[in-house]
Design a protein around this motif. Structure first.
Motif, short mmCIF file in Angstrom:
data_model
loop_
_atom_site.label_atom_id
_atom_site.label_comp_id
_atom_site.label_asym_id
_atom_site.label_seq_id
_atom_site.Cartn_x
_atom_site.Cartn_y
_atom_site.Cartn_z
N PRO A 110 14.65 -8.00 -7.12
CA PRO A 110 14.03 -7.15 -8.14
C PRO A 110 13.18 -7.90 -9.16
N HIS A 111 13.30 -9.23 -9.20
CA HIS A 111 12.47 -9.99 -10.14
C HIS A 111 11.11 -10.39 -9.58
N GLN A 112 10.82 -10.00 -8.35
CA GLN A 112 9.49 -10.30 -7.78
C GLN A 112 8.80 -9.00 -7.36
N PRO A 113 8.58 -8.10 -8.32
CA PRO A 113 7.97 -6.81 -7.98
C PRO A 113 6.54 -6.99 -7.45
N ILE A 114 6.18 -6.14 -6.51
CA ILE A 114 4.80 -6.10 -6.00
C ILE A 114 4.24 -4.75 -6.42
N ASN A 157 0.83 -1.22 0.00
CA ASN A 157 0.00 0.00 0.00
C ASN A 157 0.86 1.26 0.00
N LEU A 158 2.03 1.17 -0.63
CA LEU A 158 2.97 2.29 -0.57
C LEU A 158 2.63 3.39 -1.58
N GLY A 159 1.82 3.04 -2.60
CA GLY A 159 1.61 4.00 -3.67
C GLY A 159 2.72 3.97 -4.71
N GLN A 160 3.61 3.00 -4.61
CA GLN A 160 4.67 2.82 -5.60
C GLN A 160 5.08 1.35 -5.58
N GLU A 161 5.73 0.94 -6.66
CA GLU A 161 6.16 -0.45 -6.75
C GLU A 161 7.24 -0.76 -5.71
N THR A 162 7.25 -1.99 -5.24
CA THR A 162 8.27 -2.38 -4.28
C THR A 162 8.54 -3.87 -4.43
N THR A 163 9.41 -4.40 -3.57
CA THR A 163 9.55 -5.85 -3.37
C THR A 163 9.84 -6.02 -1.88
N GLN A 217 17.42 -23.55 7.27
CA GLN A 217 18.72 -23.01 7.63
C GLN A 217 18.82 -22.99 9.14
N ARG A 218 20.05 -22.80 9.63
CA ARG A 218 20.27 -22.81 11.08
C ARG A 218 19.79 -21.50 11.71
N ALA A 219 19.70 -21.52 13.03
CA ALA A 219 19.27 -20.33 13.77
C ALA A 219 20.15 -19.14 13.40
N SER A 220 19.53 -17.99 13.22
CA SER A 220 20.29 -16.82 12.78
C SER A 220 19.41 -15.58 12.87
N THR A 221 20.09 -14.44 12.90
CA THR A 221 19.41 -13.14 12.94
C THR A 221 19.47 -12.55 11.54
N ASN A 222 18.31 -12.50 10.90
CA ASN A 222 18.24 -11.99 9.53
C ASN A 222 17.38 -10.74 9.50
N TRP A 223 17.15 -10.21 8.31
CA TRP A 223 16.28 -9.04 8.25
C TRP A 223 15.57 -8.97 6.92
N TYR A 224 14.56 -8.15 6.85
CA TYR A 224 13.81 -8.04 5.60
C TYR A 224 13.63 -6.57 5.24
N HIS A 225 13.72 -6.32 3.97
CA HIS A 225 13.68 -4.94 3.47
C HIS A 225 13.34 -4.95 1.98
N PRO A 226 12.87 -3.84 1.42
CA PRO A 226 12.57 -3.79 -0.01
C PRO A 226 13.84 -3.92 -0.85
N HIS A 227 13.65 -4.34 -2.08
CA HIS A 227 14.77 -4.56 -3.01
C HIS A 227 14.35 -4.22 -4.44
N PRO A 228 13.53 -3.18 -4.64
CA PRO A 228 13.08 -2.87 -6.00
C PRO A 228 14.24 -2.33 -6.82
#
Ligand code: C2O
Ligand code: CU
Ligand code: CU
Length: 488
Positions: free
Chosen positions: A142-146, A120-126, A160-171
């Motif tokens: 970038p190949h899975q645009p929303i 709901n950003l008003g622009q394309e993202t991933t 995968q094993r226990a780990s601290t990861n993160w999530y962020h856009p990648h357009p």
């Protein structure tokens, strides 16, 4: 549209531009005060050395189990919003299920997850799961645009094993402004090995997410994203460092061992983190999970995208305060006040992981070069800029290789690769530093430096969905310092 076109208009040679008007890019220690490292905004830092705001622990989402499928479902909405960072001005922000940043996603090895992402950003993202190892068509690159208004379902098994990861856009071409606006969150994987250890593991009680980010703030605490050509080349750096979206927070820590999950979620700033009193802490994990044994340290360097889990022992220091600071900028940004606790004591074991089986150089079939360079106002990997229609490297399934990563420029870069973990063999010809000797997915490359990392490409890519490798200085990534690979 070629969003990188503006870079090409700069006529000045890059080195001259940087050296005459900006100074160095801040990889070394010792720069004094708290001013912006990137030019641009000349406002002083809003980090005052006085800590008056309450630490914010992002809410934890463990997913809703679908009774029929057994899958863990997460509903994530990427949205716009506003936030007051100082109680004065109001900033237009972006967040996930909120106005700024995102909930901490908590999953267990073996989980089948359904991540429903509504834009709901008003622009394309991933939405990319950095450090997670989903199939390439679920990776959120970038190949899975929303498209605006759409919902994307990322379905995969946490393998995968226990780990601290993160999530962020990648357009493609617009990652930097979207992350800067607030789109980032932690994604923590647990497993049986880690759960069995006597480590601090109560989220928000003795186990805290610490997302470190800088923003270039006006005096009233507002910011907008803009990057001059010089800032794009150096990476956008802010004058003010925040933790989980808060300036100068105070965290009440229990008088026991406490785990801090450090994430450098900044666009470009490189931190050299230590406590002002110089206390020793133990590092227990790198990006891709537990080290074989804890490492005692007094400081740790994190470039954008890198994570480290540390345990600090506050057992005998009730009533004292410990300030976390960045030696590169001179900015202090988090105060830990030690308070009495009823939590049960924990003791970091001398052995953390028995399942780490390092790959050895003799197993590698070949070495593959990745040269990070700059010139004429552009950034390159192997003399190329990102072309979403071009596959740069074709990997052989299950092959073990050495990544020979070289920064030939006089500025900071780093290197992140999707879909795999790697282990450093050498840094500038010597053994890697202790804090980066575990499994990683992102590695810092100071000016004119080189690392060798060993990797196995254990998962094939899906058609039309290559994985990415890139510099995680987001301005560089957007400017084309990225390539694509397949595994087959
Ligand atoms: Cu954190 Cu390809 O990114
Ligand atoms: Cu990634
Ligand atoms: Cu870079």
């Amino acid at each position: 549209m070629d969003r990188r076109g503006f870079l090409k208009t700069g006529a000045t040679g890059l080195a001259g531009l940087a050296l005459t008007s900006c100074g160095s890019s801040g990889s070394g220690g010792g720069r004094g005060g708290g001013m912006s490292g990137g030019g641009g905004n000349l406002q002083p830092s809003l980090n005052t050395g006085v800590f008056s705001r309450t630490f914010f622990t992002p809410p934890e989402l463990t997913g809703t189990v679908n009774a029929t499928t057994g899958r863990k479902v997460f509903d994530l909405t990427m949205q716009t919003g506003t936030k007051q960072f100082t109680g004065q001005g109001t900033t237009q922000t972006m967040g996930i299920n909120g106005n700024f940043l995102a909930p901490t996603l908590r999953v267990v090895q073996g989980d089948n997850v359904d991540l429903n992402v509504t834009n709901n950003l008003g622009q394309e993202t991933t939405l990319h799961w950095h450090g997670m190892r989903p199939p390439s068509d679920m990776d959120g690159g970038p190949h899975q645009p929303i498209l605006n208004g759409a919902t994307w379902n990322a379905a995969y098994t946490v393998n995968q094993r226990a780990s601290t990861n993160w999530y962020h856009p990648h357009p493609h071409g617009t990652t930097a402004p979207q992350v800067y606006a607030g789109l980032a969150g932690m994604m923590i994987v647990d497993d049986a090995e880690t759960q069995a250890l006597d480590l601090p593991k109560t989220y928000g009680a003795d186990d805290f997410p610490v997302i470190v980010q800088d923003r270039d703030m006006a005096a009233d605490g507002t910011f907008t994203y803009s990057a001059s050509q010089m800032e794009t080349m150096q990476g956008k750096k802010g004058n003010t460092v925040l933790v989980n979206g808060v300036i100068d927070p105070v965290l009440d820590v229990p008088a026991k061992q406490v785990r801090l999950r450090l994430l450098n979620g900044s666009n470009s700033r490189i931190y050299n983190l230590s406590f002002a009193t110089g206390i020793t802490f133990q590092q227990i994990a790198t990006e891709q999970g537990l080290l074989a044994a804890p490492v005692s340290l007094t400081s740790i360097t994190l470039s954008p995208g890198e994570r480290a889990e540390i345990v600090v022992d506050f057992t005998a220091v009730t009533g004292q305060s410990f300030v976390l600071r960045d030696a590169n900028s001179g900015i202090s940004f988090l105060k830990c006040d030690v308070v009495a606790t009823t939590l049960v004591a924990t003791t970091v074991p001398a052995t953390l992981s028995a399942t780490l089986t390092p790959l050895s150089r003799t197993q590698a079939v070949r070495s593959r070069a990745f040269v990070l360079s700059m010139g004429q106002g552009n950034v390159y990997i192997n003399s190329k800029q990102m072309d979403i229609a071009r596959i740069d490297e074709a990997m052989t399934l299950n092959q073990i290789e050495i990544l020979d990563i070289q920064n030939t420029s006089n500025m900071d870069h780093n290197f992140h690769i999707h879909g795999v973990s790697f282990q450093l063999l050498t840094r500038d010809g010597a053994a890697p530093k202790a804090f980066e000797a575990g499994l990683k997915d992102t590695v810092y490359l100071p000016p004119n430096s080189r690392v060798e990392a060993i990797v196995q490409f254990g998962v094939a890519t899906v058609a039309n969905a290559p994985y990415m490798y890139h510099c995680h200085i987001l301005e560089h990534e957007d400017a084309g310092m990225m390539g694509q690979f397949t595994v087959a």
